[in-house]
Design a protein around this motif. Structure first.
Motif, PDB file in Angstrom:
ATOM      1  N   VAL A 104      -5.600  -4.426   9.800  1.00 17.95           N
ATOM      2  CA  VAL A 104      -6.921  -4.708   9.251  1.00 17.95           C
ATOM      3  C   VAL A 104      -7.748  -5.384  10.316  1.00 17.95           C
ATOM      4  O   VAL A 104      -7.276  -6.301  10.984  1.00 17.95           O
ATOM      5  N   SER A 105      -8.971  -4.909  10.484  1.00 22.89           N
ATOM      6  CA  SER A 105      -9.901  -5.600  11.364  1.00 22.89           C
ATOM      7  C   SER A 105     -11.185  -5.838  10.592  1.00 22.89           C
ATOM      8  O   SER A 105     -11.590  -5.016   9.769  1.00 22.89           O
ATOM      9  N   ALA A 106     -11.783  -6.994  10.822  1.00 22.59           N
ATOM     10  CA  ALA A 106     -13.019  -7.384  10.155  1.00 22.59           C
ATOM     11  C   ALA A 106     -13.673  -8.475  10.991  1.00 22.59           C
ATOM     12  O   ALA A 106     -13.045  -9.056  11.882  1.00 22.59           O
ATOM     13  N   GLN A 107     -14.903  -8.761  10.662  1.00 22.40           N
ATOM     14  CA  GLN A 107     -15.587  -9.830  11.377  1.00 22.40           C
ATOM     15  C   GLN A 107     -15.228 -11.210  10.822  1.00 22.40           C
ATOM     16  O   GLN A 107     -15.348 -12.206  11.508  1.00 22.40           O
ATOM     17  N   ARG A 108     -14.765 -11.252   9.579  1.00 21.08           N
ATOM     18  CA  ARG A 108     -14.449 -12.531   8.937  1.00 21.08           C
ATOM     19  C   ARG A 108     -13.372 -12.307   7.884  1.00 21.08           C
ATOM     20  O   ARG A 108     -13.331 -11.270   7.252  1.00 21.08           O
ATOM     21  N   MET A 109     -12.522 -13.321   7.685  1.00 18.54           N
ATOM     22  CA  MET A 109     -11.480 -13.239   6.668  1.00 18.54           C
ATOM     23  C   MET A 109     -11.279 -14.596   6.025  1.00 18.54           C
ATOM     24  O   MET A 109     -11.313 -15.613   6.700  1.00 18.54           O
ATOM     25  N   GLU A 124     -12.023  -2.369   8.572  1.00 20.04           N
ATOM     26  CA  GLU A 124     -11.216  -1.157   8.724  1.00 20.04           C
ATOM     27  C   GLU A 124      -9.776  -1.534   8.443  1.00 20.04           C
ATOM     28  O   GLU A 124      -9.270  -2.509   9.001  1.00 20.04           O
ATOM     29  N   ALA A 125      -9.138  -0.769   7.566  1.00 21.17           N
ATOM     30  CA  ALA A 125      -7.737  -1.019   7.229  1.00 21.17           C
ATOM     31  C   ALA A 125      -6.986   0.304   7.319  1.00 21.17           C
ATOM     32  O   ALA A 125      -7.529   1.358   6.973  1.00 21.17           O
ATOM     33  N   SER A 126      -5.749   0.250   7.772  1.00 26.11           N
ATOM     34  CA  SER A 126      -4.953   1.476   7.850  1.00 26.11           C
ATOM     35  C   SER A 126      -3.479   1.141   7.676  1.00 26.11           C
ATOM     36  O   SER A 126      -3.019   0.059   8.005  1.00 26.11           O
ATOM     37  N   GLN A 127      -2.778   2.115   7.120  1.00 30.77           N
ATOM     38  CA  GLN A 127      -1.323   2.092   7.023  1.00 30.77           C
ATOM     39  C   GLN A 127      -0.874   3.535   7.011  1.00 30.77           C
ATOM     40  O   GLN A 127      -1.061   4.245   6.029  1.00 30.77           O
ATOM     41  N   GLY A 128      -0.286   3.981   8.103  1.00 27.83           N
ATOM     42  CA  GLY A 128       0.100   5.383   8.195  1.00 27.83           C
ATOM     43  C   GLY A 128      -1.099   6.292   7.987  1.00 27.83           C
ATOM     44  O   GLY A 128      -2.090   6.196   8.687  1.00 27.83           O
ATOM     45  N   GLU A 129      -1.036   7.159   6.980  1.00 29.85           N
ATOM     46  CA  GLU A 129      -2.118   8.108   6.689  1.00 29.85           C
ATOM     47  C   GLU A 129      -3.298   7.473   5.957  1.00 29.85           C
ATOM     48  O   GLU A 129      -4.384   8.029   5.938  1.00 29.85           O
ATOM     49  N   TYR A 143     -15.358   3.916   2.176  1.00 24.59           N
ATOM     50  CA  TYR A 143     -14.694   5.192   2.474  1.00 24.59           C
ATOM     51  C   TYR A 143     -13.184   5.003   2.428  1.00 24.59           C
ATOM     52  O   TYR A 143     -12.654   3.989   2.888  1.00 24.59           O
ATOM     53  N   MET A 144     -12.506   6.009   1.884  1.00 26.02           N
ATOM     54  CA  MET A 144     -11.047   6.021   1.851  1.00 26.02           C
ATOM     55  C   MET A 144     -10.555   7.418   2.210  1.00 26.02           C
ATOM     56  O   MET A 144     -11.148   8.420   1.811  1.00 26.02           O
ATOM     57  N   ARG A 145      -9.466   7.476   2.961  1.00 22.61           N
ATOM     58  CA  ARG A 145      -8.814   8.752   3.279  1.00 22.61           C
ATOM     59  C   ARG A 145      -7.319   8.529   3.129  1.00 22.61           C
ATOM     60  O   ARG A 145      -6.784   7.518   3.565  1.00 22.61           O
ATOM     61  N   ASP A 146      -6.659   9.494   2.498  1.00 26.89           N
ATOM     62  CA  ASP A 146      -5.225   9.372   2.282  1.00 26.89           C
ATOM     63  C   ASP A 146      -4.618  10.767   2.173  1.00 26.89           C
ATOM     64  O   ASP A 146      -5.306  11.744   1.881  1.00 26.89           O
ATOM     65  N   ARG A 147      -3.340  10.859   2.410  1.00 26.95           N
ATOM     66  CA  ARG A 147      -2.579  12.077   2.173  1.00 26.95           C
ATOM     67  C   ARG A 147      -1.367  11.670   1.348  1.00 26.95           C
ATOM     68  O   ARG A 147      -0.331  11.304   1.887  1.00 26.95           O
ATOM     69  N   PRO A 148      -1.518  11.691   0.005  1.00 26.32           N
ATOM     70  CA  PRO A 148      -0.417  11.232  -0.846  1.00 26.32           C
ATOM     71  C   PRO A 148       0.801  12.146  -0.821  1.00 26.32           C
ATOM     72  O   PRO A 148       1.886  11.730  -1.200  1.00 26.32           O
ATOM     73  N   LEU A 194       0.838  -1.191   0.000  1.00 26.18           N
ATOM     74  CA  LEU A 194       0.000   0.000   0.000  1.00 26.18           C
ATOM     75  C   LEU A 194       0.874   1.242   0.000  1.00 26.18           C
ATOM     76  O   LEU A 194       1.913   1.280   0.642  1.00 26.18           O
ATOM     77  N   GLN A 195       0.446   2.265  -0.714  1.00 28.08           N
ATOM     78  CA  GLN A 195       1.262   3.457  -0.807  1.00 28.08           C
ATOM     79  C   GLN A 195       0.482   4.672  -0.344  1.00 28.08           C
ATOM     80  O   GLN A 195      -0.619   4.913  -0.792  1.00 28.08           O
ATOM     81  N   ALA A 196       1.059   5.415   0.557  1.00 30.89           N
ATOM     82  CA  ALA A 196       0.513   6.679   1.002  1.00 30.89           C
ATOM     83  C   ALA A 196       1.704   7.629   1.006  1.00 30.89           C
ATOM     84  O   ALA A 196       2.403   7.701   0.009  1.00 30.89           O
ATOM     85  N   LEU A 197       1.959   8.314   2.103  1.00 29.79           N
ATOM     86  CA  LEU A 197       3.179   9.108   2.182  1.00 29.79           C
ATOM     87  C   LEU A 197       4.374   8.164   2.023  1.00 29.79           C
ATOM     88  O   LEU A 197       4.313   7.003   2.435  1.00 29.79           O
ATOM     89  N   PRO A 198       5.467   8.641   1.415  1.00 25.60           N
ATOM     90  CA  PRO A 198       6.610   7.736   1.209  1.00 25.60           C
ATOM     91  C   PRO A 198       7.057   7.031   2.488  1.00 25.60           C
ATOM     92  O   PRO A 198       7.363   5.849   2.456  1.00 25.60           O
ATOM     93  N   GLU A 199       7.059   7.731   3.621  1.00 27.31           N
ATOM     94  CA  GLU A 199       7.489   7.098   4.866  1.00 27.31           C
ATOM     95  C   GLU A 199       6.469   6.089   5.389  1.00 27.31           C
ATOM     96  O   GLU A 199       6.781   5.251   6.214  1.00 27.31           O
ATOM     97  N   ASP A 200       5.233   6.128   4.891  1.00 31.88           N
ATOM     98  CA  ASP A 200       4.202   5.182   5.311  1.00 31.88           C
ATOM     99  C   ASP A 200       4.379   3.802   4.690  1.00 31.88           C
ATOM    100  O   ASP A 200       3.821   2.825   5.167  1.00 31.88           O
ATOM    101  N   ARG A 201       5.135   3.700   3.630  1.00 38.52           N
ATOM    102  CA  ARG A 201       5.274   2.425   2.920  1.00 38.52           C
ATOM    103  C   ARG A 201       5.878   1.333   3.787  1.00 38.52           C
ATOM    104  O   ARG A 201       5.650   0.152   3.562  1.00 38.52           O
ATOM    105  N   ASP A 202       6.682   1.734   4.789  1.00 35.03           N
ATOM    106  CA  ASP A 202       7.324   0.751   5.653  1.00 35.03           C
ATOM    107  C   ASP A 202       6.529   0.476   6.921  1.00 35.03           C
ATOM    108  O   ASP A 202       6.936  -0.348   7.729  1.00 35.03           O
ATOM    109  N   LYS A 203       5.426   1.153   7.103  1.00 31.62           N
ATOM    110  CA  LYS A 203       4.606   0.943   8.299  1.00 31.62           C
ATOM    111  C   LYS A 203       3.716  -0.277   8.108  1.00 31.62           C
ATOM    112  O   LYS A 203       3.320  -0.604   6.997  1.00 31.62           O
ATOM    113  N   PRO A 204       3.399  -0.940   9.218  1.00 36.94           N
ATOM    114  CA  PRO A 204       2.533  -2.119   9.096  1.00 36.94           C
ATOM    115  C   PRO A 204       1.100  -1.725   8.763  1.00 36.94           C
ATOM    116  O   PRO A 204       0.651  -0.627   9.068  1.00 36.94           O
TER     117      PRO A 204
END
Length: 174
Positions: free
Chosen positions: A37-42, A58-63, A94-99, A24-34
């Motif tokens: 993901v949380s969900a009821q089923r996978m 819900e999924a997140s990586q940095g921003e 929904y998606m939110r990012d700061r590229p 996943l790509q967001a801010l360049p420094e976010d690429r190395d962040k874990p």
């Protein structure tokens, strides 16, 4: 359940998160962040390299933040994330990012949000709405390039309405 089956059952969701976190790509420094993901089923389909998360996802990586009813991730043969598809049901995905730190945050809502990390492109389909700062774009389908901020807005052929674009002038000092 055999020990191997139990091990696979418990580690496949973690492996899917690991594969997702490297791509996943967001801010360049976010690429190395874990990625979290949380969900009821996978489900993980190893042969097809497809993971499906369902229920209040819900999924997140940095921003980068993503919320959906269903989230499907596709891995390329080399192991990197090829595509990420978030879908809503009663509520829009929904998606939110700061590229880029120099640009305002991007927020997007749609029936489906189709993210292609190699192209740094997001395709919003169905009741699509994208907001960056005070600028707003609405249509049936919006294609947005995260790095260049190029955008194509389209309305469904079957609808009489038009796309809606609101561009806010920059103020002095902005």
């Amino acid at each position: 359940m055999t020990p191997i089956a139990l091990l696979l059952r418990n580690t496949l969701p973690l492996l899917a998160l690991l594969f997702l976190s490297n791509s996943l790509q967001a801010l360049p420094e976010d690429r190395d962040k874990p990625v979290q993901v949380s969900a009821q089923r996978m489900e993980w389909h190893n042969e097809r390299q497809v993971g499906v998360y369902q229920g209040d996802v819900e999924a997140s990586q940095g921003e980068l933040r993503l919320e959906a009813t269903t989230l499907t991730l596709y891995r390329a043969p080399q192991g990197q994330l090829d595509r990420l598809l978030a879908e809503g049901s009663e509520d829009l995905a929904y998606m939110r990012d700061r590229p880029d730190l120099e640009q305002p945050q991007v927020e997007a809502w749609a029936e489906s949000i189709d993210y292609h990390p190699a192209e740094e492109k997001v395709i919003l389909s169905g009741q699509a709405h994208l907001r960056q700062g005070e600028d707003n774009f609405r249509g049936h389908r919006l294609t947005y390039h995260l790095t260049t901020q190029d955008l194509v807005a389209e309305q469904a052929e079957s609808e009489d309405s038009k796309i809606e674009v609101i561009l806010t002038p920059k103020r002095n000092g902005d």
